[in-house]
Design an enzyme around this catalytic site. Structure first.
Site, PDB file in Angstrom:
ATOM      1  N   CYS A   1       0.198   4.746  10.010  1.00 62.00           N
ATOM      2  CA  CYS A   1       0.769   5.762   9.128  1.00 62.00           C
ATOM      3  C   CYS A   1       1.368   6.882   9.975  1.00 62.00           C
ATOM      4  O   CYS A   1       0.665   7.523  10.753  1.00 62.00           O
ATOM      5  CB  CYS A   1      -0.295   6.335   8.194  1.00 62.00           C
ATOM      6  SG  CYS A   1       0.402   7.607   7.128  1.00 62.00           S
TER       7      CYS A   1
ATOM      8  N   LYS B   1      -1.945  -3.870   9.847  1.00 58.25           N
ATOM      9  CA  LYS B   1      -0.576  -3.457   9.496  1.00 58.25           C
ATOM     10  C   LYS B   1       0.052  -2.787  10.709  1.00 58.25           C
ATOM     11  O   LYS B   1      -0.461  -1.794  11.230  1.00 58.25           O
ATOM     12  CB  LYS B   1      -0.609  -2.498   8.301  1.00 58.25           C
ATOM     13  CG  LYS B   1       0.779  -2.154   7.775  1.00 58.25           C
ATOM     14  CD  LYS B   1       0.678  -1.523   6.400  1.00 58.25           C
ATOM     15  CE  LYS B   1       2.037  -1.233   5.795  1.00 58.25           C
ATOM     16  NZ  LYS B   1       1.912  -0.711   4.425  1.00 58.25           N
TER      17      LYS B   1
ATOM     18  N   THR C   1       8.662   0.177  -1.559  1.00 59.91           N
ATOM     19  CA  THR C   1       9.502   1.256  -2.077  1.00 59.91           C
ATOM     20  C   THR C   1      10.223   0.893  -3.376  1.00 59.91           C
ATOM     21  O   THR C   1      10.462   1.763  -4.215  1.00 59.91           O
ATOM     22  CB  THR C   1      10.518   1.666  -0.994  1.00 59.91           C
ATOM     23  OG1 THR C   1       9.793   1.929   0.210  1.00 59.91           O
ATOM     24  CG2 THR C   1      11.281   2.909  -1.380  1.00 59.91           C
TER      25      THR C   1
ATOM     26  N   GLY D   1      12.652   1.300   2.377  1.00 57.75           N
ATOM     27  CA  GLY D   1      13.690   0.918   1.423  1.00 57.75           C
ATOM     28  C   GLY D   1      14.673  -0.054   2.063  1.00 57.75           C
ATOM     29  O   GLY D   1      14.518  -0.440   3.226  1.00 57.75           O
TER      30      GLY D   1
ATOM     31  N   SER E   1       0.821  -1.208   0.000  1.00 59.14           N
ATOM     32  CA  SER E   1       0.000   0.000   0.000  1.00 59.14           C
ATOM     33  C   SER E   1       0.860   1.267   0.000  1.00 59.14           C
ATOM     34  O   SER E   1       1.893   1.328   0.653  1.00 59.14           O
ATOM     35  CB  SER E   1      -0.889  -0.002   1.239  1.00 59.14           C
ATOM     36  OG  SER E   1      -1.645   1.181   1.301  1.00 59.14           O
TER      37      SER E   1
ATOM     38  N   GLY F   1       1.040  11.811   3.362  1.00 58.92           N
ATOM     39  CA  GLY F   1      -0.102  12.244   4.168  1.00 58.92           C
ATOM     40  C   GLY F   1      -1.435  11.711   3.676  1.00 58.92           C
ATOM     41  O   GLY F   1      -2.455  12.386   3.756  1.00 58.92           O
TER      42      GLY F   1
END
Lengths: 298, 253
Positions: free
Chosen positions: A125, A159, A260, A211, A17, A68
């Site tokens: 998030c 998550k 990523t 990453g 996502s 965001g």
């Protein structure tokens, strides 16, 4: 086929996502039907414009981002993005983020009547106000998970954020709340500074690190969670190759998400799928399930 | 299906102290490349690709110009002839072409996509007004001279061409000449001023925007800019919806 908490996948690779939009852009590069699944851009009840730019900054072996949760809202997703994604033979996972129980509950009800295959609960998030609160408090998380599970009949994944003292506690909370699996890790909260301006590079000051640089942290957390819960683990964090994915699977992941890497190479997911197959052939492994959690400590 | 390409480095020329022109054998790229489009280029060990607009594309030779600035462009400035560079593209939306009388207005490294635009605007009457800091920063003057009907070069410090900002030169130029469209690329403060001048003269204006990018293909939503379309504010992706946009939508009142 592999079964991850009731979700049947043709292969163990899901697009993560926030790195894959709703698949449209990548469908110009390959058949999305090659993917095990797609976890779509994080959805909110209402559309969101997201944060100011700059939203990205390169770091050694990775990136910091602070988008965001820019997204068209769950209704627009149901109306235009699900029909698009259904053209492809792959699983649709709706990633949802909210600021309140009510936000999550309403989205769960909307998606229960929509044609998605699973929900991924985004309680981690780091780039929106209050976004991580649910993901950092085990009691709240258990309650939220149960509340969404009561309203959504298909598989529910939670998550998890790595920005906690013990990710095992939040994983157990998700399990206790009835989650069918957990996915981890979301991004690590970070900051980069422009030393000539003495200001953060990102407009939002802080952002999420992802990453290859986060991979060892992610592998460790996946293994810790795997040893402590009985629900499947979806592993992610810096996966670029088939070897990276196999590392997560040996650590305990039933399947993986590629995030990523999609930014650096639009064909990254396909390369991971092919790389896993090459490894299995080379090592004469018939079923990827044999590998899950096969780690032996020194 | 789209894909990335490996292109052989034919030559890397230094244009100024910090600006380089990279010539790649892109005969393997079969797609049509529109002026204003860009390539997302892998640069050394950098994790993300770097976006560079097309400076020229002719007979399979792709020219990309860039300023040596950060880690990525430093690495790209060290590639050797015969090495291969991984390029993704062409990406994004280019300029609308086909107008009778066109004027391109460029500032600094913003001039590069305008050269390809002039070369692809066959049949138009073509003027170019280009601005640089000083004489040492003037690039590709001969190429521009050959690609347009009327070239004006301005230097901020008066060391070459006309003295002053490119926007002042444009104001003077528009007093004497009429155009059907103005295309501009350069620092955003310059492009905004160009738009305001065009507005006064009632000339439509297209701008080529720059923003830090992630994926370059429209998925990551990192390079957005706010535009106003039909009175609604919305985020547009510089990489996918742009980089070329109508100035009145970007610099809305």
């Amino acid at each position: 086929m592999i079964n991850v908490g009731g979700l049947e996948l043709k292969n163990p690779v899901i697009a993560a996502s926030g790195t894959f939009g709703f698949g449209r852009e990548f469908s110009e590069y390959y058949d999305l039907g090659r993917l095990g699944g797609i976890s779509v851009k994080g959805l909110t009840l209402e559309p969101r414009m997201g944060n100011k730019t700059p939203r990205i900054c390169e770091t050694p072996s990775g990136i910091l981002n602070s988008v965001g949760l820019q997204n068209p809202g769950v209704h627009e997703f149901v109306r235009t993005e699900i029909p698009f994604l259904r053209q492809f033979d792959t699983k649709i996972i709706a990633n949802i983020a909210g600021n309140s129980f009510s936000d999550y509950e309403q989205m769960a009800e909307i998606l229960n009547d929509a044609d998605v295959d699973a929900i991924e609960l985004n309680v981690s998030c780091p780039n929106v106000k209050d976004g991580v609160v649910f993901g950092q408090d085990p009691q709240l998380l258990e309650k939220l998970t149960r509340s969404v599970k009561d309203r959504f009949e298909k598989p529910l994944f939670v998550k998890l954020t790595p920005n906690v003292t013990s990710i095992v506690d939040t994983a157990k909370a998700a399990e206790a709340g009835g989650a069918d699996g957990v996915s981890l890790i979301n991004t690590l909260l970070g900051m980069a500074i422009d030393i000539y301006r003495r200001r953060p590079v990102l407009a939002n000051n802080t952002g999420g690190l992802s990453g290859p640089c986060v991979k060892p942290v992610a592998v460790r957390m996946v293994h810790e969670v795997y040893r402590n819960v009985n629900i499947p683990v979806i592993g992610m964090g810096g996966i670029e190759t088939g070897e990276d994915a196999v590392e997560f699977i040996i650590a305990g992941a039933s399947c993986v998400m590629v995030g990523t890497a999609n930014f650096a190479d639009p064909l990254a997911c396909i390369k991971v799928i092919d790389g896993i197959e090459e490894y299995m052939e080379k090592m004469k492994i018939k079923d990827v399930r044999e590998l899950v959690g096969s780690l032996e400590f020194n | 299906m789209k894909t990335n390409y490996l292109c052989r480095v034919e030559e890397l020329k230094r244009l100024t102290d910090t600006i380089w022109l990279l010539e790649l054998d892109a005969s393997n790229i079969r797609e049509d490349i529109k002026p204003g489009q860009f390539f997302h280029v892998k640069c050394g060990e950098g994790y993300l690709r770097r976006p560079f607009s097309v400076c020229d594309f002719k007979d399979g030779m792709l020219r990309i110009a860039f300023e040596e600035k950060g880690r990525g462009t430093k690495a790209l400035a060290r590639v050797k002839q015969g090495e291969y560079v991984d390029v993704l593209g062409p990406l994004g939306n280019g300029f609308d072409i086909g107008y009778d009388r066109i004027c391109v207005v460029g500032g600094g490294i913003g001039v590069f996509p305008l050269l390809y635009l002039l070369n692809k605007s066959e049949g138009s009457r073509k003027d170019a007004v280009l601005g640089f800091l000083c004489k040492d920063k003037v690039v590709l003057e001969n190429e521009f001279e050959n690609s347009c009907d009327n070239l004006v070069i301005a230097c901020d410090d008066g060391s070459y061409g006309v003295r002053g900002f490119v926007t002042t030169a444009l104001e003077k130029h528009l007093e004497k000449h009429d155009f059907d469209i103005v295309y501009t690329c350069g620092p955003s403060i310059m492009m905004k001023k160009v738009y305001e001048i065009c507005k006064k003269h009632n000339i439509p204006c297209q701008v080529s925007l720059e923003e830090r990018m992630g994926c370059g293909i429209g998925a990551c939503l990192v390079c957005v800019c706010e535009v106003k379309k039909e009175n609604v504010l919305q985020n547009k992706r510089v990489c996918k919806d742009g980089p070329v946009m109508w100035a009145n939508e970007v610099y809305y009142d």
